[in-house]
Each structure stands twice: as C-alpha cells, then as structure tokens.
Design a protein around this motif. Structure first.
Motif, PDB file in Angstrom:
ATOM      1  N   ARG A   1       0.841  -1.202   0.000  1.00 30.98           N
ATOM      2  CA  ARG A   1       0.000   0.000   0.000  1.00 30.98           C
ATOM      3  C   ARG A   1       0.875   1.250   0.000  1.00 30.98           C
ATOM      4  NH1 ARG A   1      -3.052  -1.033   5.330  1.00 30.98           N
ATOM      5  NH2 ARG A   1      -1.293  -2.454   5.632  1.00 30.98           N
ATOM      6  N   THR A   2       0.254   2.356  -0.367  1.00 33.00           N
ATOM      7  CA  THR A   2       0.946   3.638  -0.441  1.00 33.00           C
ATOM      8  C   THR A   2       0.082   4.696   0.232  1.00 33.00           C
ATOM      9  OG1 THR A   2      -0.039   4.530  -2.462  1.00 33.00           O
ATOM     10  CG2 THR A   2       1.698   2.889  -2.738  1.00 33.00           C
ATOM     11  N   GLU A   3       0.567   5.938   0.174  1.00 28.54           N
ATOM     12  CA  GLU A   3      -0.215   7.067   0.677  1.00 28.54           C
ATOM     13  C   GLU A   3      -0.859   7.856  -0.465  1.00 28.54           C
ATOM     14  OE1 GLU A   3       2.511   9.207   3.161  1.00 28.54           O
ATOM     15  OE2 GLU A   3       2.329   7.774   4.824  1.00 28.54           O
ATOM     16  N   VAL A   4      -0.822   7.303  -1.670  1.00 25.87           N
ATOM     17  CA  VAL A   4      -1.452   7.955  -2.820  1.00 25.87           C
ATOM     18  C   VAL A   4      -2.969   7.969  -2.617  1.00 25.87           C
ATOM     19  CG1 VAL A   4      -1.847   7.840  -5.305  1.00 25.87           C
ATOM     20  CG2 VAL A   4       0.405   7.267  -4.361  1.00 25.87           C
ATOM     21  N   ALA A   5      -3.570   9.137  -2.730  1.00 27.30           N
ATOM     22  CA  ALA A   5      -5.002   9.304  -2.439  1.00 27.30           C
ATOM     23  C   ALA A   5      -5.855   9.012  -3.667  1.00 27.30           C
ATOM     24  CB  ALA A   5      -5.274  10.707  -1.915  1.00 27.30           C
ATOM     25  N   LEU A   6      -5.734   7.793  -4.190  1.00 28.91           N
ATOM     26  CA  LEU A   6      -6.544   7.341  -5.319  1.00 28.91           C
ATOM     27  C   LEU A   6      -7.057   5.940  -5.011  1.00 28.91           C
ATOM     28  CD1 LEU A   6      -4.313   8.359  -8.384  1.00 28.91           C
ATOM     29  CD2 LEU A   6      -6.526   9.350  -7.786  1.00 28.91           C
ATOM     30  N   PRO A   7      -8.223   5.562  -5.544  1.00 29.21           N
ATOM     31  CA  PRO A   7      -8.670   4.185  -5.368  1.00 29.21           C
ATOM     32  C   PRO A   7      -7.872   3.246  -6.257  1.00 29.21           C
ATOM     33  CG  PRO A   7     -10.225   5.392  -6.736  1.00 29.21           C
ATOM     34  CD  PRO A   7      -9.206   6.382  -6.273  1.00 29.21           C
ATOM     35  N   TYR A   8      -7.296   2.221  -5.678  1.00 24.33           N
ATOM     36  CA  TYR A   8      -6.535   1.244  -6.463  1.00 24.33           C
ATOM     37  C   TYR A   8      -6.613  -0.115  -5.768  1.00 24.33           C
ATOM     38  CZ  TYR A   8      -2.854   2.038  -2.985  1.00 24.33           C
ATOM     39  OH  TYR A   8      -2.149   2.155  -1.813  1.00 24.33           O
ATOM     40  N   ALA A   9      -6.420  -1.159  -6.553  1.00 20.35           N
ATOM     41  CA  ALA A   9      -6.463  -2.528  -6.032  1.00 20.35           C
ATOM     42  C   ALA A   9      -5.121  -2.866  -5.394  1.00 20.35           C
ATOM     43  CB  ALA A   9      -6.771  -3.508  -7.159  1.00 20.35           C
ATOM     44  N   TYR A  10      -5.168  -3.496  -4.216  1.00 15.11           N
ATOM     45  CA  TYR A  10      -3.916  -3.874  -3.564  1.00 15.11           C
ATOM     46  C   TYR A  10      -4.105  -5.132  -2.734  1.00 15.11           C
ATOM     47  CZ  TYR A  10      -5.870  -1.599   0.654  1.00 15.11           C
ATOM     48  OH  TYR A  10      -6.664  -1.243   1.718  1.00 15.11           O
ATOM     49  N   LEU A  11      -2.992  -5.803  -2.527  1.00 18.87           N
ATOM     50  CA  LEU A  11      -2.889  -6.911  -1.580  1.00 18.87           C
ATOM     51  C   LEU A  11      -1.698  -6.610  -0.687  1.00 18.87           C
ATOM     52  CD1 LEU A  11      -3.795  -9.822  -0.700  1.00 18.87           C
ATOM     53  CD2 LEU A  11      -1.968 -10.652  -2.183  1.00 18.87           C
TER      54      LEU A  11
END
Length: 369
Positions: A148-158
C-alpha cells in the motif's frame, strides 16, 4: 480439439467455456476449474489471434522492474513472481517480465498501454508516493499493487498487516523482559518498512518506552547487511538483548554475526524475523529454530494474479483491497531476558496477544481511498 468440441465435451456453451478460459469473474470457480482441467487434458490452446479479436485484449499481463535493483536475484521477488506466474498460466494468458531503466519507467508504462500490448500490470515494492499509481490510473490501465501507499486514489492492492505483525512481535519480546530491542528494517522509502517501524515504535510506546539510540537500521534486506548491522550492534559493550529483522535473510546475517562474536541466539540475544516462506531458507531449520511473523509471499503472488484478472474484467478497484494477517510463530530463537540470577520475565500485557480487526493499532492509518 477446437472450442466447439471442448464445449460439447463439457456440456457447456461455447460462451461459458470461452469466458472461463479468459478469466471472466462471472464464471463460477468450480466451472472455471472444470474447463481449465479439460483444456489441459486435451491440450487445448485457443488461437491467439482469434482470442485478441474476440476479447479485444492482448492476452498479456506485465510486471516491470527497475534495472538497477536487479530484482531477479532477490528471492522475495522471485517467490512473488513464481506465484503470479502459476496463476496467470492457468488463465492461458502470458506473463511479460520487463526490466526498465528508472528514468524511462513511466514512459515504458505509457508505451505498453498506448500500444495495446498489455492488458494489466502488477506493481511491486511501492513507495509511499508511488508515481506509477496516478500514471496508470490516468491511462485507464488495470493494475494491482503488492503493498500500500499514501497515494489518495482508489486502487487494487494486496498487503500484509505489517504494522500489527511487528507490534505483536515487539510486544512478545517486551513480555519476556527485553527493553533494548533493535530493528533491522528495509528501505525507509517503501511502505512495508514504514509500517513495520510504526508497529515496533507503537508497541514500545504502549509501555512508555522508545528505541535506544541507534537501534533502528534501514538497509537492503540481504544476509550481508544483516551481518554488518548485527555485528555493529552486538559488539558494543551495551548491546541490544533482542533483534527484530524484516526478513529471514537479514536474520541469517544476525545468526552469523552472533556466532562470530561468541554469542548464543536465544540465550544472549533473542531474534524474530519476518518470514516470506522462502522454500530454500526455512526458519525452522535455523540453529536454533527462528521465531517469525509468517506470511507466504508465493501465495501473495498467486492472489495478485487472481485480483488482476478480476480488475481486467472490470471489477471496481475498491472491491479488490485485501490485508492479510501474519501468524506469529514462537521458536527457540526467543527466550526470556537473562539476569544475573538467570532468566527473568518482564510485565505481561494484552499487547502481546493477537489483535482483532477492531483494534485501531492494527488498522490502515493511511488516507481512505
């Protein structure tokens, strides 16, 4: 055997068989497995050109890595890749592995997307403000992130719950009387390293403590850096009594440094490491067996492949966000702090027990997406 014959053999429609072979999420998992098994049994291979015409897809997913990091010799990356390749192979798609110079990385993503040569991407080792995420989101390209990151966008992650894992490991050491604990961590620009240090510091702060000076060290996660960091710590007159390591490779270096200094793991210094379940470096075969926070990275690669297929099929990225809990495995590398009269135990605390998802200390503290 062609598609019509395969569908007739299975008693399914050609559309269902085609969608199962192409990884569409609306096909039941049992049906997908049935179709894939039959395709392998009869050596069925869809015509690539026909598939591209039928689906409008390239039939390829990609993972890019920077040349200077040479991730192909990193066993963690290789295990992730093995799990990803296993899953992608089951979909009859192709996995493309591409090295890229760091100053050309974003250009390479744009070129692959604009040329229609790749259907989706897996991003590994994300930084806190990873520029790949807004770039691919702007291009409309499907992607999933390992971490995960601190980018303020919706994105898929595991991701794994790194903060909670290292808070629990630290709390265990505190409960055994250790207060001078060192953390050997990864690159501080990477999200997982930030979360692990956050968990480490939070567990100490819960007891009114803070790390001793110089006890947090960030470096590439290799045996050699583990050795050098541990040696520098353990040869001091006032050495730490316990070490937390962000990988089994770092722990291997810690073991070697302790041995060279005549110290016994578990007696003179306790060690806990994060274990990605590398097949050739098993924590239970260390001498003494190594205590770990455990989450197999090959499984993560496989799951990332599944999520990417769903993302390509149009599943909302906010429905593809998963955080895995790590197991805490106690082994002989950890023991109560030894005093002049032998082992002694520190105060016990609920912090050393597994936390639930409702515990705010184990939650994702990054901005909501």
């Amino acid at each position: 055997m062609n598609l019509r014959e395969l569908a007739a053999h299975l008693g399914l429609s050609q559309t269902t068989v085609s969608r199962a072979l192409n990884g569409y999420p609306d096909v039941a998992e049992a049906t997908r497995r049935q179709v894939m098994d039959a395709a392998r049994q009869f050596n069925y291979r869809p015509n690539p050109a026909a598939r591209r015409l039928a689906t409008g897809r390239a039939g390829t997913v990609a993972i890019l890595f920077p040349v200077e990091r040479n991730l192909l010799v990193d066993p963690h990356f290789f295990e992730l890749l093995a799990g990803l390749a296993d899953m992608i192979a089951r979909t009859e798609m192709e996995l493309s592995l591409r090295a890229t110079p760091p100053d050309q990385e974003l250009d390479n993503y744009r070129r692959l997307v604009n040329a229609g040569r790749v259907d989706g991407f897996v991003l590994s080792s994300p930084t806190l403000q990873d520029p790949r995420i807004p770039e691919l989101a702007a291009l409309g390209a499907p992607f999933v992130v390992h971490g995960r990151t601190e980018v303020a966008l919706p994105y898929a992650y595991l991701d794994i719950d790194n903060e909670d894992a290292f808070a629990r490991a630290t709390a265990l050491l505190l409960d055994l009387g250790h207060v001078d604990i060192a953390l050997l961590n990864g690159d501080p620009a990477l999200g997982f390293a930030v979360d692990r240090e956050r968990g480490f510091r939070a567990a100490l702060a819960e007891r009114g403590l803070a790390p001793f000076e110089g006890r947090v060290r960030n470096a590439p996660m290799t045996e050699e850096t583990g050795y050098r960091s541990a040696r520098a710590l353990l040869e001091r007159p006032e050495r730490p009594t316990a070490i937390l390591a962000s990988s089994v490779l770092l722990a291997l270096g810690v073991y070697r440094a302790a041995r060279d200094l005549g110290l016994a793991i578990g007696r003179d210094v306790s060690v806990i490491a994060h274990d990605d379940a590398l097949p050739y470096l098993k924590a239970e075969t260390f001498d003494p067996p190594l205590a770990t926070t455990l989450s197999p990275i090959r499984h993560a690669g496989y799951r990332l492949g599944e999520m990417l297929i769903d993302r390509i099929a149009g599943v909302d990225p906010q429905n593809l966000q998963e955080i895995l809990t790590c197991d805490l495995v106690f082994r002989a590398s950890v023991a109560p702090l030894r005093g002049e009269d032998g082992p002694r135990r520190g105060p016990t605390s609920a912090a050393s027990r597994s936390r639930t998802k409702d515990d705010p200390r184990s939650s994702d503290r990054r901005p909501a997406r």
